[in-house]
Structures are given as structure tokens and as C-alpha cells.
Design a protein around this motif. Sequence first.
Motif, PDB file in Angstrom:
ATOM      1  N   GLU A   1       0.819  -1.203   0.000  1.00  0.00           N
ATOM      2  CA  GLU A   1       0.000   0.000   0.000  1.00  0.00           C
ATOM      3  C   GLU A   1       0.853   1.252   0.000  1.00  0.00           C
ATOM      4  O   GLU A   1       2.051   1.213   0.306  1.00  0.00           O
ATOM      5  N   LEU A   2       0.219   2.365  -0.370  1.00  0.00           N
ATOM      6  CA  LEU A   2       0.812   3.689  -0.243  1.00  0.00           C
ATOM      7  C   LEU A   2      -0.034   4.489   0.721  1.00  0.00           C
ATOM      8  O   LEU A   2      -1.263   4.375   0.729  1.00  0.00           O
ATOM      9  N   LEU A   3       0.614   5.297   1.537  1.00  0.00           N
ATOM     10  CA  LEU A   3      -0.083   6.226   2.422  1.00  0.00           C
ATOM     11  C   LEU A   3       0.325   7.644   2.030  1.00  0.00           C
ATOM     12  O   LEU A   3       1.521   7.936   1.942  1.00  0.00           O
ATOM     13  N   PHE A   4      -0.657   8.494   1.792  1.00  0.00           N
ATOM     14  CA  PHE A   4      -0.398   9.901   1.499  1.00  0.00           C
ATOM     15  C   PHE A   4      -0.896  10.746   2.662  1.00  0.00           C
ATOM     16  O   PHE A   4      -2.032  10.560   3.116  1.00  0.00           O
ATOM     17  N   LYS A   5      -0.054  11.676   3.127  1.00  0.00           N
ATOM     18  CA  LYS A   5      -0.489  12.602   4.174  1.00  0.00           C
ATOM     19  C   LYS A   5      -0.830  13.942   3.541  1.00  0.00           C
ATOM     20  O   LYS A   5       0.027  14.612   2.963  1.00  0.00           O
ATOM     21  N   PHE A   6      -2.095  14.314   3.664  1.00  0.00           N
ATOM     22  CA  PHE A   6      -2.560  15.620   3.213  1.00  0.00           C
ATOM     23  C   PHE A   6      -2.554  16.529   4.446  1.00  0.00           C
ATOM     24  O   PHE A   6      -3.436  16.441   5.300  1.00  0.00           O
ATOM     25  N   ASP A   7      -1.536  17.360   4.548  1.00  0.00           N
ATOM     26  CA  ASP A   7      -1.362  18.222   5.716  1.00  0.00           C
ATOM     27  C   ASP A   7      -1.928  19.604   5.396  1.00  0.00           C
ATOM     28  O   ASP A   7      -1.357  20.353   4.615  1.00  0.00           O
ATOM     29  N   PHE A   8      -3.047  19.926   6.022  1.00  0.00           N
ATOM     30  CA  PHE A   8      -3.738  21.177   5.711  1.00  0.00           C
ATOM     31  C   PHE A   8      -3.180  22.371   6.467  1.00  0.00           C
ATOM     32  O   PHE A   8      -3.596  23.500   6.232  1.00  0.00           O
ATOM     33  N   LYS A   9      -2.204  22.124   7.349  1.00  0.00           N
ATOM     34  CA  LYS A   9      -1.628  23.207   8.139  1.00  0.00           C
ATOM     35  C   LYS A   9      -0.185  23.519   7.746  1.00  0.00           C
ATOM     36  O   LYS A   9       0.366  24.531   8.161  1.00  0.00           O
ATOM     37  N   SER A  10       0.448  22.626   6.975  1.00  0.00           N
ATOM     38  CA  SER A  10       1.877  22.819   6.648  1.00  0.00           C
ATOM     39  C   SER A  10       2.112  22.576   5.164  1.00  0.00           C
ATOM     40  O   SER A  10       2.865  21.688   4.772  1.00  0.00           O
ATOM     41  N   ILE A  11       1.478  23.381   4.336  1.00  0.00           N
ATOM     42  CA  ILE A  11       1.559  23.179   2.888  1.00  0.00           C
ATOM     43  C   ILE A  11       2.974  23.378   2.349  1.00  0.00           C
ATOM     44  O   ILE A  11       3.390  22.743   1.392  1.00  0.00           O
ATOM     45  N   ASP A  12       3.767  24.235   2.993  1.00  0.00           N
ATOM     46  CA  ASP A  12       5.115  24.532   2.500  1.00  0.00           C
ATOM     47  C   ASP A  12       6.176  23.580   3.044  1.00  0.00           C
ATOM     48  O   ASP A  12       7.363  23.758   2.794  1.00  0.00           O
ATOM     49  N   LYS A  13       5.772  22.563   3.777  1.00  0.00           N
ATOM     50  CA  LYS A  13       6.717  21.614   4.352  1.00  0.00           C
ATOM     51  C   LYS A  13       7.429  20.813   3.258  1.00  0.00           C
ATOM     52  O   LYS A  13       6.851  20.504   2.218  1.00  0.00           O
ATOM     53  N   GLU A  14       8.701  20.502   3.492  1.00  0.00           N
ATOM     54  CA  GLU A  14       9.451  19.689   2.535  1.00  0.00           C
ATOM     55  C   GLU A  14       8.816  18.304   2.417  1.00  0.00           C
ATOM     56  O   GLU A  14       8.464  17.683   3.416  1.00  0.00           O
ATOM     57  N   ARG A  15       8.667  17.831   1.195  1.00  0.00           N
ATOM     58  CA  ARG A  15       8.029  16.529   0.980  1.00  0.00           C
ATOM     59  C   ARG A  15       9.029  15.400   1.189  1.00  0.00           C
ATOM     60  O   ARG A  15      10.141  15.437   0.666  1.00  0.00           O
ATOM     61  N   LEU A  16       8.595  14.376   1.928  1.00  0.00           N
ATOM     62  CA  LEU A  16       9.428  13.217   2.202  1.00  0.00           C
ATOM     63  C   LEU A  16       8.708  11.943   1.775  1.00  0.00           C
ATOM     64  O   LEU A  16       7.486  11.839   1.903  1.00  0.00           O
ATOM     65  N   ILE A  17       9.482  11.004   1.263  1.00  0.00           N
ATOM     66  CA  ILE A  17       8.943   9.680   0.950  1.00  0.00           C
ATOM     67  C   ILE A  17       9.632   8.681   1.882  1.00  0.00           C
ATOM     68  O   ILE A  17      10.857   8.583   1.913  1.00  0.00           O
TER      69      ILE A  17
END
Length: 402
Positions: free
Chosen positions: A232-248
Motif C-alpha cells: 500500500e501507499l499512504l499519502f499525508k494531506f497536511d492542511f496546516k503545513s503546505i510549504d513543508k518539505e516533501r518526504l517519501i
Amino acid sequence: MADFSFIGTTEYKEFIREYQNHDTLKLRLKEFRNLPFDKEFAIRQIECLKKAKDKIPELSELWIYPTSLSIEQCTPEIVARFNASLFKGCENVVDFTCGLGIDSYYISKEARHLTTIDINPDVADAAIFNFKNAQADNITVMNTDSEIYASNMDWTFSAAFIDQSRRGEGNARIYDINECVPSITKIINAISDKTNFLIAKTSPMIDITATIRQFNCITDVWVISMKNECKELLFKFDFKSIDKERLIHTINFEQDSIQDFSLRYGNENLIVENRTPQQDDIIALPNSSIMKAGGFNQLCKAYSLTQISSNSHIFICNRQTQTKDFPGKTYKIIQIFTLSKADIKKLNKTIDRANISCRNFPLSPDELYKRLKIKTGGSAYIFATTTDRGEKILLLCKKNRD
């Protein structure tokens, strides 16, 4: 609500105990008179319980299974526990897709309260029974449409979870997150100003890059595998930290260990040296989670690896590199062969069987078995690949013992 009181009766328990090891196809044809419960329901429990003992060992005996697909589609316990850890310390969580309720149950162990939703009344009734039977008193089950429920919410909550249905008409698989049900776009539009984040569990076939490009609020992706099979894949939709660096984050649950490796999304500007392998070299093959996530250049930097070619995804370990914690498998090269007749004859005299894998190679494993005239299996491994110079080579290997 459905009446499951018969489950505690002596007649039902004796039926399950007597027929638990029987052929359920024959059992369905067998005539039973005056059973105080539904025969099909009982047979379904026998079928599901056999699979549940391995998949959800802690809950298998406590749970009832509302549909035959419920145990097939539910989250394995070890993965559900990990999923739940992402909600640690939350005050209240909403699970928009209850299903068998395995994710809901374990999330409820990390959060103060959980509301879980399912549109199917039979599934919702089974969930109410199961949570009560497991003494999960901080879960509220709602039998309603998730999209409607989300659009009518007028309160705030800590976080949300969703595991969309990935089947369409005729049970066809769906690989686009926007085509799955319930609609993730509708859910996000309804709740983004009411909660901190949403964790979406999706098919391992979903395109990570395309999904991130569609939703700018995705900050983290987890690629989850079990025994080197991507689940599976899990995606985190963070509505408070849109500018956060994306990590996999890549996670692979092995029998007695967990392989994990995180990388920065889009950070593939690192240059990796190509090198032709030599006898006694240690080669490294990343696990399925990393293969799905990509990020091979970052992996090479972290473990001081070189590569056979940019398309092979077979890496060579530095002589000084410790490979014990490498997120994948490592092998020692015993001999290197070409596809020349002389080398094939020499290889054929060396071994009579091997496990063949082809990467960036013009032949399939089956074709190569025929060409080499060897059998499958054994303790030897052959990795067929192409070097950066275009040479077709066969790496005869054995498992590396660190």
C-alpha cells in the motif's frame, strides 16, 4: 441493528468447532435442519477465520466477517499498527471508510476517540459488534455515506483516515486516486478547514509523482511492503503545513526486522558513478518499497554505492561499506559470465540450477533458463543485466552473509 446474539449459543459454537476443518464447498451442499442461525453466515466465518489467523492474529477470534471479501481487503495487523502510529496523540479522528474495521480499531488505540463510517448497513452492524466484543469503547460507528457526512460536518477534529474502494464495474481495478470511492477531492474540500491532516491509504499501483502534482498539500508518502511485496501507499494531506518539505518513507516488514529508508521527494540531482562489477564484489538490490519510491541516487549516497548502469537498479557496495542495515538484499558475486557459447557452456558445468532475475536485459527469466539449460531453485542466484557499456553479463551469486 442486526441481532448477533446467536454467536454466543452452544449450537453455533459447536457448529464452528465441528466443521472448522471441513471443505466449505461440500458443507454448503450438506443439509442441516432447524439450525438456529444462518448456515451461510457460519460457513463464511469458517472460511474467513482460516485467513484471519495469519493476517490479523490478535483480532481473528474476536471478529465476525460480514462479507467474504472483508478478510481479503482488510489491512494486515502489522501494517494497521503502523498506520495507527501516525495518529498518536490525536484527540479525535474520523475514519471515512470502516470496512472490517482493522485500521479503525488500531487508530482508536492511539486517539482519544474515533468515529468510523460505512455506507453498507451489514458492514456497519458487524463493526459495532466487533468493537464492542473487543472492548473498544471509544469508537462510534456511523452507517451513512461518507461524502454526505463530510459535507455536513460543522465541527473540528484532529485528523482523518480514508481507504477508498479500488474496484469499479465488473470488479475491475482502479489505479487513479481520483476515480476511487468515496471521492477524495470531495472529502478534502469538505474537511480541509476542519482538521489538521488526512491520511489516505491507496493502491501500491498509484503513481506517486502524479498524485503529488495533483495535491499541493501532500507532505509525506509512505510506501509499505511486507516480505518485499509492496502492499500500500499512504499519502499525508497536511492542511496546516503546505510549504513543508516533501518526504517519501519506505517501509518493508520482514519476518523479524523492519527495513526503513526516507528520501526527499524530487532530490535526484546527485551523480552516481557507474562501474562494471568484478568477482567477489557485493551487489545490493533495494527492496520493493524503494523500487516503487525511486530515489536511487539518494540511496547510493547514503550507503556509498555505485551502479552497474542507470537502468539496472543493481548496485555495487563499496568494499568498506557495511551492508547489514541495507534496505534490501545483498549478494556476493562468485563468477561473471557473458552470453557467449563458451561462457554458457562453462556456466552449465558450474551449476545445474539457480534463481534467475533479469534487469535491463533483453531476455526474460524463462528464456534465459532455456538458453542456459538449467533448472530453477537452489542456493545460487543469477542476475542478468547490461552494463553502462552495453555489455550483457550474467552475475552468478550467493547470498551475502554480513
